[in-house]
Write an enzyme that holds these catalytic residues in place. Structure first.
Site, PDB file in Angstrom:
ATOM      1  N   ASP A  49       0.844  -1.180   0.000  1.00 43.99           N
ATOM      2  CA  ASP A  49       0.000   0.000   0.000  1.00 43.99           C
ATOM      3  C   ASP A  49       0.887   1.239   0.000  1.00 43.99           C
ATOM      4  OD1 ASP A  49      -1.941   1.925   0.345  1.00 43.99           O
ATOM      5  OD2 ASP A  49      -3.098   0.684   1.729  1.00 43.99           O
ATOM      6  N   ARG A  62      -0.101   4.311  -0.258  1.00 45.70           N
ATOM      7  CA  ARG A  62      -0.765   5.539   0.151  1.00 45.70           C
ATOM      8  C   ARG A  62      -0.067   6.131   1.368  1.00 45.70           C
ATOM      9  NH1 ARG A  62      -6.794   3.159   0.027  1.00 45.70           N
ATOM     10  NH2 ARG A  62      -5.739   1.560   1.217  1.00 45.70           N
TER      11      ARG A  62
END
Ligand SMILES: [Zn+2]
Length: 224
Positions: free
Chosen positions: A142, A144
């Site tokens: 991930d 983000r």
């Protein structure tokens, strides 16, 4: 007859490290008026949006959703994930509450970009799960980051947030960036035959607090 009202001034926004407020305007939406504040990242020119309902400056426990762009579900109606539903629920929530912020971050496919997300879908069709597929493409689970969200919230002068999420990592990510999270507001969405695997993987791999599967797990337990 003279107009004695003071001239309308935009609230002063706090300066931020990497983002600048580029523009803002009230937009009438299906759910009522929403202030749309566009932030521009000085590092890469990328634009992120804060949809603001009501007064949030200087407030504690502001309902907030940190949402990452998902073109395939939000625009095309893809059933491979539940992003569109999550976004709709969050917009419903803040408009019904009359106060809140939905941060719409332009980080498609957990930050890997649209093209690579579609590559990952092709791998998933061959049997990889969503995280395995990303790793196969050379990306971390991930990508983000929550520093952008934290900067946006600071800039809007939000004191603490009630975070609309099922993802404990999001809470941790924001807290790490210095945004106090007062409580979690669960985000409920429905599953379908196309995203049930995705949702289950999300829960198993990242500890997502998804409460949709009680019935199904019961039947699985019985079958097992
Ligand atoms: Zn999605």
């Amino acid at each position: 007859m003279s107009d004695t009202r003071p001239p309308q001034v935009l609230p002063s926004r706090k300066p931020t490290q990497n983002l600048e407020i580029y523009s803002e305007a009230d937009i009438p939406t299906e759910r009522g008026m929403m202030k749309t504040v566009v932030f521009r990242d000085r590092r890469n020119g990328r634009e992120h949006v804060a949809l603001v309902v009501g007064e949030v400056a200087d407030k504690e426990g502001v309902p907030v959703r940190v949402h990452s762009e998902c073109l395939t579900s939000e625009v095309f109606g893809s059933l491979k994930c539940d992003c569109r539903q999550q976004l709709d629920r969050a917009l419903d929530f803040v408009s019904q509450a009359g106060c809140g912020v939905v941060l719409y971050l332009r980080q498609e496919g957990r930050g890997i970009g649209l093209g690579n997300k579609i590559k990952a879908y092709a791998l998933q069709a061959k049997g990889y799960d969503t995280y395995e597929a990303n790793r196969q493409l050379g990306f971390a689970d991930d990508l983000r980051s929550y520093d952008i969200a934290a900067e946006m919230l600071r800039s809007l002068d939000v004191r603490s947030v009630d975070l609309i999420t099922n993802n404990p990592l999001k809470i941790a990510g924001l807290v790490e960036e210095g945004i106090p999270v007062r409580r979690r507001i669960p985000s409920r969405t429905e599953h379908n035959p196309h995203n049930v695997g995705y949702l289950k993987t999300k829960r198993e791999r990242t500890g997502h607090l998804i409460e949709l599967f009680a019935e199904e797990e019961d039947s699985e337990a019985k079958a097992g």
